[in-house]
Write an enzyme that holds these catalytic residues in place. Structure first.
Site, PDB file in Angstrom:
ATOM      1  N   GLY A   1      52.391  38.882  34.793  1.00  0.00           N
ATOM      2  CA  GLY A   1      51.731  37.694  34.846  1.00  0.00           C
ATOM      3  C   GLY A   1      50.833  37.091  35.770  1.00  0.00           C
TER       4      GLY A   1
ATOM      5  N   ASN B   1      41.064  37.586  25.000  1.00  0.00           N
ATOM      6  CA  ASN B   1      41.890  38.570  25.561  1.00  0.00           C
ATOM      7  C   ASN B   1      41.363  39.335  26.912  1.00  0.00           C
ATOM      8  OD1 ASN B   1      43.839  40.684  25.752  1.00  0.00           O
ATOM      9  ND2 ASN B   1      42.288  42.217  25.078  1.00  0.00           N
TER      10      ASN B   1
ATOM     11  N   HIS C   1      40.732  42.537  29.517  1.00  0.00           N
ATOM     12  CA  HIS C   1      40.932  44.127  29.375  1.00  0.00           C
ATOM     13  C   HIS C   1      40.519  44.833  30.757  1.00  0.00           C
ATOM     14  CE1 HIS C   1      41.431  47.998  27.453  1.00  0.00           C
ATOM     15  NE2 HIS C   1      40.456  48.211  27.960  1.00  0.00           N
TER      16      HIS C   1
ATOM     17  N   ASP D   1      40.252  45.565  21.487  1.00  0.00           N
ATOM     18  CA  ASP D   1      39.295  45.483  22.540  1.00  0.00           C
ATOM     19  C   ASP D   1      37.803  45.492  22.183  1.00  0.00           C
ATOM     20  OD1 ASP D   1      41.656  45.313  24.143  1.00  0.00           O
ATOM     21  OD2 ASP D   1      41.655  47.568  24.418  1.00  0.00           O
TER      22      ASP D   1
ATOM     23  N   MET E   1      50.498  43.650  25.280  1.00  0.00           N
ATOM     24  CA  MET E   1      50.285  44.918  24.855  1.00  0.00           C
ATOM     25  C   MET E   1      50.583  45.221  23.180  1.00  0.00           C
ATOM     26  SD  MET E   1      49.247  45.439  27.777  1.00  0.00           S
ATOM     27  CE  MET E   1      49.000  47.153  28.084  1.00  0.00           C
TER      28      MET E   1
ATOM     29  N   VAL F   1      41.964  41.538  41.031  1.00  0.00           N
ATOM     30  CA  VAL F   1      41.225  40.433  41.953  1.00  0.00           C
ATOM     31  C   VAL F   1      40.211  39.866  41.092  1.00  0.00           C
ATOM     32  CG1 VAL F   1      40.087  39.976  43.865  1.00  0.00           C
ATOM     33  CG2 VAL F   1      41.803  41.584  43.880  1.00  0.00           C
TER      34      VAL F   1
ATOM     35  N   ARG G   1      53.855  43.899  12.010  1.00  0.00           N
ATOM     36  CA  ARG G   1      53.133  43.150  12.814  1.00  0.00           C
ATOM     37  C   ARG G   1      52.686  41.865  12.258  1.00  0.00           C
ATOM     38  NH1 ARG G   1      51.285  46.902  16.852  1.00  0.00           N
ATOM     39  NH2 ARG G   1      51.019  49.038  16.085  1.00  0.00           N
TER      40      ARG G   1
ATOM     41  N   ASN H   1      47.717  36.968  35.726  1.00  0.00           N
ATOM     42  CA  ASN H   1      46.564  36.254  34.944  1.00  0.00           C
ATOM     43  C   ASN H   1      47.209  34.808  34.504  1.00  0.00           C
ATOM     44  OD1 ASN H   1      43.965  37.648  34.643  1.00  0.00           O
ATOM     45  ND2 ASN H   1      45.487  39.119  34.165  1.00  0.00           N
TER      46      ASN H   1
HETATM   47  C1  GRF Z   1      45.588  43.140  33.037  1.00  0.00           C
HETATM   48  O1  GRF Z   1      45.337  44.145  33.727  1.00  0.00           O
HETATM   49  C2  GRF Z   1      45.020  42.793  31.801  1.00  0.00           C
HETATM   50  O2  GRF Z   1      43.662  43.456  32.039  1.00  0.00           O
HETATM   51  C3  GRF Z   1      45.718  43.937  30.910  1.00  0.00           C
HETATM   52  O3  GRF Z   1      47.166  43.900  31.143  1.00  0.00           O
HETATM   53  C4  GRF Z   1      47.422  43.510  32.497  1.00  0.00           C
HETATM   54  C5  GRF Z   1      47.821  42.076  32.799  1.00  0.00           C
HETATM   55  O4  GRF Z   1      48.184  41.991  34.114  1.00  0.00           O
HETATM   56  N1  GRF Z   1      45.409  43.456  29.580  1.00  0.00           N
HETATM   57  P1  GRF Z   1      49.139  40.557  34.440  1.00  0.00           P
HETATM   58  O5  GRF Z   1      50.403  40.706  33.759  1.00  0.00           O
HETATM   59  O6  GRF Z   1      48.466  39.539  34.169  1.00  0.00           O
HETATM   60  O7  GRF Z   1      49.238  40.889  36.016  1.00  0.00           O
END
Ligand code: GRF
Length: 211
Positions: free
Chosen positions: A32, A127, A129, A165, A110, A192, A85, A34
């Site tokens: 998490g 999303n 990626h 994607d 995922m 980062v 799904r 992000n």
């Molecule tokens: C990220 O690298 C994102 O690009 C990918 O999953 C990862 C999630 O990271 N889809 P976090 O859980 O937000 O640290």
């Protein structure tokens, strides 16, 4: 100063202020970082937004602790409990509508999403990626870049479309691959940059939506 490794075709200067507060919903299944970045940017006024709800599918996901820390409602929708799904996506849409979400952010979700979810949030689902799309779609994008021996990879925020994607690109950031990189060291540097472009992408899309 403008960071030339970060490119958005929509708003090249990345300097956006929203007039109205946008209500965000996040789908995440991992640690998490992000999600934490979004929450912190809201707290610091860098996104004029409100985190309405976190939906997660993995009961032990680290992201739940961040939801607690930032006082965000969280809802567990475990994909193992749904027959298809589409059934899972219907449950997701119901929660997002209950929480009046304007923009859906998939940050480490995922799971493949279906037209059930995409059609409920047209141009309102994004999303992140860990590659420079359209290279290295799908899982293990960081490992794919290392195996291909490319010298530059990065991260992308894009609109969600029915093909994995593949939706329209909103913003990207480039990350060089260093000679001694492992997938962990490279993913750390990509993250980062993810934390730079994620808030920018939210502001860009929110502006497009009239906020
Ligand atoms: C990220 O690298 C994102 O690009 C990918 O999953 C990862 C999630 O990271 N889809 P976090 O859980 O937000 O640290």
């Amino acid at each position: 100063m403008t960071d030339l490794s970060i490119i958005s075709p929509l708003y090249p200067d990345h300097s956006l202020k929203l007039e109205k507060t946008i209500k965000l919903g996040v789908l995440a299944s991992g640690k998490g970082s992000n999600f934490g970045t979004i929450a912190q940017c809201i707290k610091e006024g860098k996104i004029n937004g409100q985190l309405q709800v976190l939906i997660y599918n993995n009961p032990s996901a680290g992201v739940t602790h961040l939801a607690d820390e930032y006082d965000v409602s969280k809802v567990l929708l475990n994909h193992r409990e749904y027959e298809s799904r589409e059934d899972l996506d219907r449950a997701i849409v119901k929660v997002l509508q209950e929480y009046e979400v304007d923009l859906l952010v998939m940050a480490g979700w995922m799971r493949v999403v279906t037209p059930v979810l995409i059609s409920a949030f047209p141009k309102r689902a994004i999303n992140i990626h860990p590659s420079l799309l359209p290279s290295f779609k799908g899982i293990h994008a960081v490992e794919q870049a290392l195996s291909a021996k490319v010298k530059i990879t990065g991260c992308t925020v894009h609109y969600v479309s029915s093909e994995v994607d593949s939706g329209e690109i909103i913003i990207q950031s480039a990350v060089p691959i260093l000679p001694d990189d492992t997938s962990d060291s490279l993913h750390q540097r990509i993250q980062v940059q993810e934390h730079q472009i994620m808030p920018m992408a939210i502001n860009i899309v929110a502006k497009e939506l009239g906020f």
